[in-house]
Write a protein that holds these residues in place. Structure first.
Motif, PDB file in Angstrom:
ATOM      1  N   LEU A  65      27.780  -1.481   1.724  1.00 12.10           N
ATOM      2  CA  LEU A  65      28.524  -2.074   2.792  1.00 12.10           C
ATOM      3  C   LEU A  65      27.563  -2.753   3.820  1.00 12.10           C
ATOM      4  N   ASP A  66      26.480  -2.478   4.028  1.00  9.21           N
ATOM      5  CA  ASP A  66      25.567  -3.054   4.902  1.00  9.21           C
ATOM      6  C   ASP A  66      24.326  -3.946   4.458  1.00  9.21           C
ATOM      7  N   PRO A  67      23.743  -4.643   5.343  1.00  7.88           N
ATOM      8  CA  PRO A  67      22.571  -5.402   4.910  1.00  7.88           C
ATOM      9  C   PRO A  67      21.445  -4.150   4.560  1.00  7.88           C
ATOM     10  N   LEU A  68      21.474  -3.118   5.340  1.00  2.38           N
ATOM     11  CA  LEU A  68      20.422  -1.893   5.230  1.00  2.38           C
ATOM     12  C   LEU A  68      20.772  -1.088   4.320  1.00  2.38           C
ATOM     13  N   PRO A  69      19.931  -0.337   3.370  1.00  6.16           N
ATOM     14  CA  PRO A  69      20.365   0.776   2.828  1.00  6.16           C
ATOM     15  C   PRO A  69      20.657   1.894   3.424  1.00  6.16           C
ATOM     16  N   PRO A  70      21.396   2.806   2.666  1.00 11.34           N
ATOM     17  CA  PRO A  70      21.819   4.270   3.631  1.00 11.34           C
ATOM     18  C   PRO A  70      20.536   5.120   3.838  1.00 11.34           C
ATOM     19  N   PRO A  71      20.803   5.727   5.116  1.00 12.15           N
ATOM     20  CA  PRO A  71      19.692   6.760   5.230  1.00 12.15           C
ATOM     21  C   PRO A  71      19.415   7.829   4.232  1.00 12.15           C
ATOM     22  N   ASN A  72      18.366   8.373   4.357  1.00 13.91           N
ATOM     23  CA  ASN A  72      17.864   9.502   3.379  1.00 13.91           C
ATOM     24  C   ASN A  72      18.137   9.328   1.997  1.00 13.91           C
ATOM     25  N   GLY A  73      17.779   7.944   1.619  1.00  9.35           N
ATOM     26  CA  GLY A  73      17.607   7.891   0.394  1.00  9.35           C
ATOM     27  C   GLY A  73      16.410   7.516  -0.196  1.00  9.35           C
ATOM     28  N   PHE A  74      16.287   7.505  -1.703  1.00  8.27           N
ATOM     29  CA  PHE A  74      14.937   6.901  -2.282  1.00  8.27           C
ATOM     30  C   PHE A  74      15.193   6.147  -3.559  1.00  8.27           C
ATOM     31  N   TRP A  75      14.537   5.263  -3.662  1.00  6.95           N
ATOM     32  CA  TRP A  75      14.852   4.316  -4.946  1.00  6.95           C
ATOM     33  C   TRP A  75      13.263   4.161  -5.816  1.00  6.95           C
ATOM     34  N   TYR A  76      12.914   4.589  -7.038  1.00 13.16           N
ATOM     35  CA  TYR A  76      11.799   4.304  -7.770  1.00 13.16           C
ATOM     36  C   TYR A  76      11.917   3.524  -8.833  1.00 13.16           C
ATOM     37  N   VAL A  77      11.152   2.507  -8.935  1.00 17.17           N
ATOM     38  CA  VAL A  77      10.829   1.562 -10.124  1.00 17.17           C
ATOM     39  C   VAL A  77       9.473   2.171 -10.864  1.00 17.17           C
ATOM     40  N   TYR A  78       9.940   2.569 -12.148  1.00 24.60           N
ATOM     41  CA  TYR A  78       8.437   2.992 -12.933  1.00 24.60           C
ATOM     42  C   TYR A  78       8.059   1.718 -13.929  1.00 24.60           C
ATOM     43  N   PHE A  79       6.825   1.591 -14.368  1.00 24.00           N
ATOM     44  CA  PHE A  79       6.743   0.803 -15.270  1.00 24.00           C
ATOM     45  C   PHE A  79       5.357   1.026 -15.810  1.00 24.00           C
ATOM     46  N   THR A  80       4.821   0.575 -17.262  1.00 23.36           N
ATOM     47  CA  THR A  80       3.876   0.846 -17.686  1.00 23.36           C
ATOM     48  C   THR A  80       2.912  -0.497 -18.191  1.00 23.36           C
ATOM     49  N   TYR A  81       1.595  -0.578 -17.587  1.00 22.87           N
ATOM     50  CA  TYR A  81       0.843  -1.552 -18.254  1.00 22.87           C
ATOM     51  C   TYR A  81      -0.378  -1.090 -18.822  1.00 22.87           C
ATOM     52  N   ARG A  82      -0.385  -1.630 -19.917  1.00 19.08           N
ATOM     53  CA  ARG A  82      -1.671  -1.195 -20.895  1.00 19.08           C
ATOM     54  C   ARG A  82      -1.965   0.429 -20.818  1.00 19.08           C
ATOM     55  N   GLY A  83      -0.919   1.152 -20.956  1.00 20.38           N
ATOM     56  CA  GLY A  83      -0.910   2.509 -21.198  1.00 20.38           C
ATOM     57  C   GLY A  83      -1.019   3.295 -19.985  1.00 20.38           C
ATOM     58  N   VAL A  84      -1.152   2.575 -18.882  1.00 23.02           N
ATOM     59  CA  VAL A  84      -0.885   3.318 -17.434  1.00 23.02           C
ATOM     60  C   VAL A  84       0.259   3.175 -16.866  1.00 23.02           C
ATOM     61  N   GLY A 136      14.391   7.263   5.725  1.00 23.88           N
ATOM     62  CA  GLY A 136      14.639   8.450   6.415  1.00 23.88           C
ATOM     63  C   GLY A 136      15.930   8.823   7.050  1.00 23.88           C
ATOM     64  N   ASP A 137      15.879   9.240   8.413  1.00 24.53           N
ATOM     65  CA  ASP A 137      17.053   9.512   9.230  1.00 24.53           C
ATOM     66  C   ASP A 137      17.618   8.319   9.509  1.00 24.53           C
ATOM     67  N   THR A 138      16.733   7.145   9.602  1.00 22.76           N
ATOM     68  CA  THR A 138      17.530   5.955  10.111  1.00 22.76           C
ATOM     69  C   THR A 138      17.339   5.039   8.696  1.00 22.76           C
ATOM     70  N   PRO A 139      18.256   3.881   8.881  1.00 14.54           N
ATOM     71  CA  PRO A 139      18.429   3.173   7.306  1.00 14.54           C
ATOM     72  C   PRO A 139      17.202   1.997   7.157  1.00 14.54           C
ATOM     73  N   VAL A 140      15.924   2.246   8.071  1.00 12.05           N
ATOM     74  CA  VAL A 140      14.959   1.263   8.168  1.00 12.05           C
ATOM     75  C   VAL A 140      13.978   1.625   6.769  1.00 12.05           C
ATOM     76  N   PRO A 141      14.007   0.889   5.761  1.00  6.97           N
ATOM     77  CA  PRO A 141      13.387   1.239   4.529  1.00  6.97           C
ATOM     78  C   PRO A 141      11.776   1.413   4.888  1.00  6.97           C
ATOM     79  N   SER A 142      10.957   2.080   3.868  1.00  2.00           N
ATOM     80  CA  SER A 142       9.415   2.020   3.986  1.00  2.00           C
ATOM     81  C   SER A 142       9.162   1.986   2.384  1.00  2.00           C
ATOM     82  N   PHE A 143       8.050   1.426   2.180  1.00  2.00           N
ATOM     83  CA  PHE A 143       7.618   1.128   0.622  1.00  2.00           C
ATOM     84  C   PHE A 143       6.217   1.615   0.716  1.00  2.00           C
ATOM     85  N   GLU A 144       6.231   1.968  -0.945  1.00  2.00           N
ATOM     86  CA  GLU A 144       4.987   2.537  -1.251  1.00  2.00           C
ATOM     87  C   GLU A 144       4.809   2.143  -2.874  1.00  2.00           C
ATOM     88  N   TYR A 145       3.487   2.011  -3.337  1.00  2.00           N
ATOM     89  CA  TYR A 145       3.422   1.995  -4.780  1.00  2.00           C
ATOM     90  C   TYR A 145       2.085   2.433  -5.220  1.00  2.00           C
TER      91      TYR A 145
END
Length: 776
Positions: free
Chosen positions: A731-750, A759-768
């Motif tokens: 219901l908001d352009p930003l995701p809710p706080p204290n959430g996490f979403w993962y996308v997993y994929f496999t390429y050439r066996g890896v 975190g406590d605020t709905p400002v997202p951070s990313f890692e891969y």
């Protein structure tokens, strides 16, 4: 003990004698660019009344021919000249058959190999009768030089695959397609007639939602009453000059045929064939009578031909009353001239009739009649080689005939004098490295314009057999010319998934359980000059995801949705209509996503798209203009109950037409999954209400995930991957706080992952990173 030993030794001696291989004299030789010709002799041998069964058949004579390929294209022509009756077979270095010839006594046996692989090939002579000595030669000939590039500014056509709904066209081997041009015979606008198996379908493409199609296009059963009983071969032909459509189902010695003048609404039964017609591989075609014909048509302006073949000859019969009745079948060639099955009969504007053949003394050929089928002359195409499937041809309004054939890759040659001379063949698959091909199909448009469609693969080996697990992919390719065949531009019409995996069997009913796709496809243009290719898709279900072909041949039409058309009346015209959907994606302010497909540019590149909105559903105003590579616009204005949107494309030729405006959230889902255009390809879908703590935590409820590698014109080397996730009820352009979403994929066996966390605020951070390593 001695007796046992003696018996064993004698048995061994018998085995040694039975596997002795007869060699020619000399037993081997080499052809190359430096040494293009080699000769040998063979025989005599005891007659067998049979051909060779293998490259080491002891009843045959064998010559080991080493081929050293030169740079570029080439052919090797092998000729066996008998004193009586020998048959000829040629095997590649792996032992697979790659050519054969079996003519009557005293007739030379010829096999022409197109771009054969390097190595030792076995040339085998079978003493069918008498077995007297023979002489033989192998000659290496350099092919035509590579085709010149297309003229500057030439645009490749864009093709889209139309699929029928479930339950229609599920067994669609050997499809045919036809359209009456410029409105001829149409009662249903933009309709094409399609046949495969026992179904005659009328297909109407939706101009405004032209990329979803399964929901909006109509595939309607219009099978003729006498066409639904039995079939050995289905054939459909539409005389584009009159719009009359003929539907034929082969039966023993004749066919069940009807014709329709109103797109299949009504059918009239026909005699079905010529008197004493052949038993197999019927073809129906037609066009004007020659000017010299003293009689012409009776109640119908054009000639209609029914052609078929028997064991040793092929015949064509003429109808003067529009296909209602046919006269006697006239031989068009015999086995000493051409062998095997013939292609489809075609008629040029001057009334000349053509029936192509894949093997006329080792090369491609065509039977030609200039007197309404009374007499026929066989003419061959220099520089060609016999192939695996029927050649095809069509004739333009200037009587220029385009002849396409498969011999390894697919080639095209052009004649302006009814086959008395031909242009050098051009390799249409060269740009894609096509090594083998089947089902070449040709359609001519206005003067100088034509298209060729074919199935091709870069794979080698026994690709024309029954091994459906063979590691090769086949795609549909379309080549176009706008300068009379001097230059051609080829595109992969099915780049996202193959039409077939594994071998395609070309040996007819002897393929047994491994037969697939049958003998041919078809091609036409609609009444606006757009190319339509009818083909059987043998790669459905798990096959499209990488598994073997499924044995199901689904009906498909590959239709042109961009690029210059084959009728010049549609040159320099504004872009075609644009189908749109508008969907509320929630969030603050009620953002509306307006999305559409690339417009058919009609050969003049689109420069941008204009988005219009009407708050009251009537009075539209322009709200923005976006680039030619943008197909999604976010309107921050909250929609009202009457809000409507529409889009039109713009090019140097002007502003395109607009489809009817659409309301918000009330249009069919029509946006394509394009890996080069955000949001990309959907890689997963998740049901609502399964988030942790449901029904609470609705902002964590994942709906779908997408991946794309967006094309950025200013950064052509960009290879970044873009992942997107979609939630069910944010219901908001930003995701809710204290959430996490993962996308997993496999390429050439890896295994890798991409993650978004808050975190406590709905400002997202990313890692891969890799699952087995630290994150980046």
């Amino acid at each position: 003990m001695r007796r046992l030993f003696a018996v064993a030794l004698f048995a061994g001696l018998l085995i040694s004698i039975s596997t002795q291989v007869h060699a020619a004299s000399p037993a081997s030789g080499t052809v190359s660019q430096a040494n293009p010709t080699v000769s040998w002799t063979g025989g005599p041998l005891t007659p067998t009344a049979a051909g060779c069964s293998s490259p080491d058949d002891p009843t045959c004579d064998h010559f080991q021919l080493t081929i050293v390929p030169p740079p570029g294209g080439f052919t090797v022509k092998i000729t066996l000249t008998p004193l009586d009756d020998w048959d000829l077979s040629v095997y590649d270095p792996s032992g697979s058959g790659e050519g054969s010839s079996g003519n009557p006594p005293g007739i030379a046996e010829i096999v022409v190999l197109a771009n054969p692989v390097a190595g030792v090939h076995t040339v085998s002579g079978a003493p069918f009768a008498v077995g007297a000595p023979y002489s033989a030669t192998a000659v290496l000939e350099l092919g035509a030089p590579p085709p010149p590039p297309p003229p500057p500014g030439t645009q490749a056509v864009k093709m889209f695959q139309y699929e029928p709904p479930a339950g229609i066209g599920a067994s669609a081997g050997e499809p045919s397609i036809g359209v009456g041009r410029l409105g001829a015979g149409h009662t249903i606008p933009n309709a094409a007639m399609y046949i495969a198996g026992l179904e005659v379908l009328r297909v109407t493409r939706d101009e405004c939602l032209s990329s979803s199609r399964q929901e909006t296009d109509l595939w309607v059963d219009r099978t003729a009453p006498n066409n639904s009983l039995v079939t050995l071969d289905p054939i459909l032909f539409t005389d584009f000059r009159t719009g009359r459509t003929f539907a034929s189902q082969l039966g023993p010695k004749c066919s069940l045929m009807s014709f329709s003048d109103d797109d299949g609404e009504n059918w009239l039964p026909s005699q079905g064939c010529g008197i004493n017609a052949g038993v197999d591989h019927q073809s129906v075609g037609g066009g004007p009578f020659p000017a010299s014909d003293p009689i012409g048509g009776i109640g119908y302006p054009n000639a209609v031909y029914y052609c078929s073949q028997d064991a040793a000859i092929a015949q064509c019969a003429l109808s003067r009353d529009g296909g209602l009745t046919f006269g006697p079948a006239v031989p068009i060639y015999n086995i000493t001239q051409c062998g095997g099955l013939h292609g489809h009969v075609q008629v040029g504007p001057d009334g000349t009739a053509y029936v192509p053949n894949k093997n006329c003394q080792g090369v491609q050929g065509v039977a030609v009649s200039t007197d309404s089928g009374t007499s026929w002359t066989v003419r061959t195409v220099p520089g060609s080689a016999s192939g695996e499937t029927d050649p095809h041809m069509d004739i333009g309004p200037d009587d220029k005939a385009y002849f396409a054939y498969s011999a390894g890759s697919t080639y095209v040659s052009v004649t302006t004098n009814r086959g008395q001379s031909w242009s050098a063949p051009i390799n249409l698959g060269a740009a894609f490295g096509i090594a083998n091909s089947v089902f070449p199909e040709v359609v001519a448009g206005d003067e100088g314009r034509a298209a060729v469609a074919f199935l091709g693969t870069t794979g080698t080996g026994p690709v024309y057999g029954t091994d459906t697990t063979l590691d090769v992919e086949w795609h549909l390719y379309v080549a176009t010319t706008y300068d009379g065949g001097a230059t051609w531009t080829t595109v992969d019409a099915t780049p996202d998934e193959p039409v077939q995996r594994g071998a395609i069997c070309t040996q007819g009913t002897t393929c047994s359980s491994g037969r697939n796709l049958l003998d041919f496809n078809d091609i036409t243009i609609d009444d606006e000059g757009r190319i339509l290719v009818a083909y059987a898709d043998g790669c459905v279900g798990s096959c499209s995801g990488g598994g073997p072909q499924s044995g199901t041949d689904g009906a498909r039409i590959s239709g042109q949705v961009g690029g210059k058309r084959l009728l010049d009346a549609f040159d320099n015209q504004p872009p075609a209509k644009v189908g749109v959907r508008a969907t509320s994606i929630g969030g603050v302010g009620g953002v509306v996503a307006v999305e559409w497909f690339p417009a058919d540019d009609l050969g003049t590149p689109v420069t941008g798209y204009v988005i219009e909105r009407a708050a009251d559903g009537v009075n539209f105003t322009e709200i923005d203009t976006v680039s030619a590579t943008t197909f999604r616009y976010l309107d921050p204005t909250a929609p009202g109950p009457n809000t409507r949107y529409r889009v039109h494309a713009v090019s140097a030729a002007g502003q395109g037409e607009m489809c009817p405006a659409v309301p918000v959230g009330n249009a069919p889902e029509v946006i394509p999954q394009d890996p080069c255009q955000a949001p990309g390809v959907q890689i997963t879908e998740d049901p609502a209400g399964d988030q942790t703590g449901a029904p609470a935590n609705g902002g964590l409820d994942l709906k779908a995930a997408f991946i794309a590698e967006p094309w950025i014109p200013a950064e052509p080397a960009n290879d970044d991957l873009e992942f997107r996730i979609q939630l069910h009820n944010t219901l908001d352009p930003l995701p809710p706080p204290n959430g996490f979403w993962y996308v997993y994929f496999t390429y050439r066996g890896v295994s890798y992952y991409v993650a978004m966390t808050t975190g406590d605020t709905p400002v997202p951070s990313f890692e891969y990173g890799r699952v087995d390593l630290d994150p980046v």
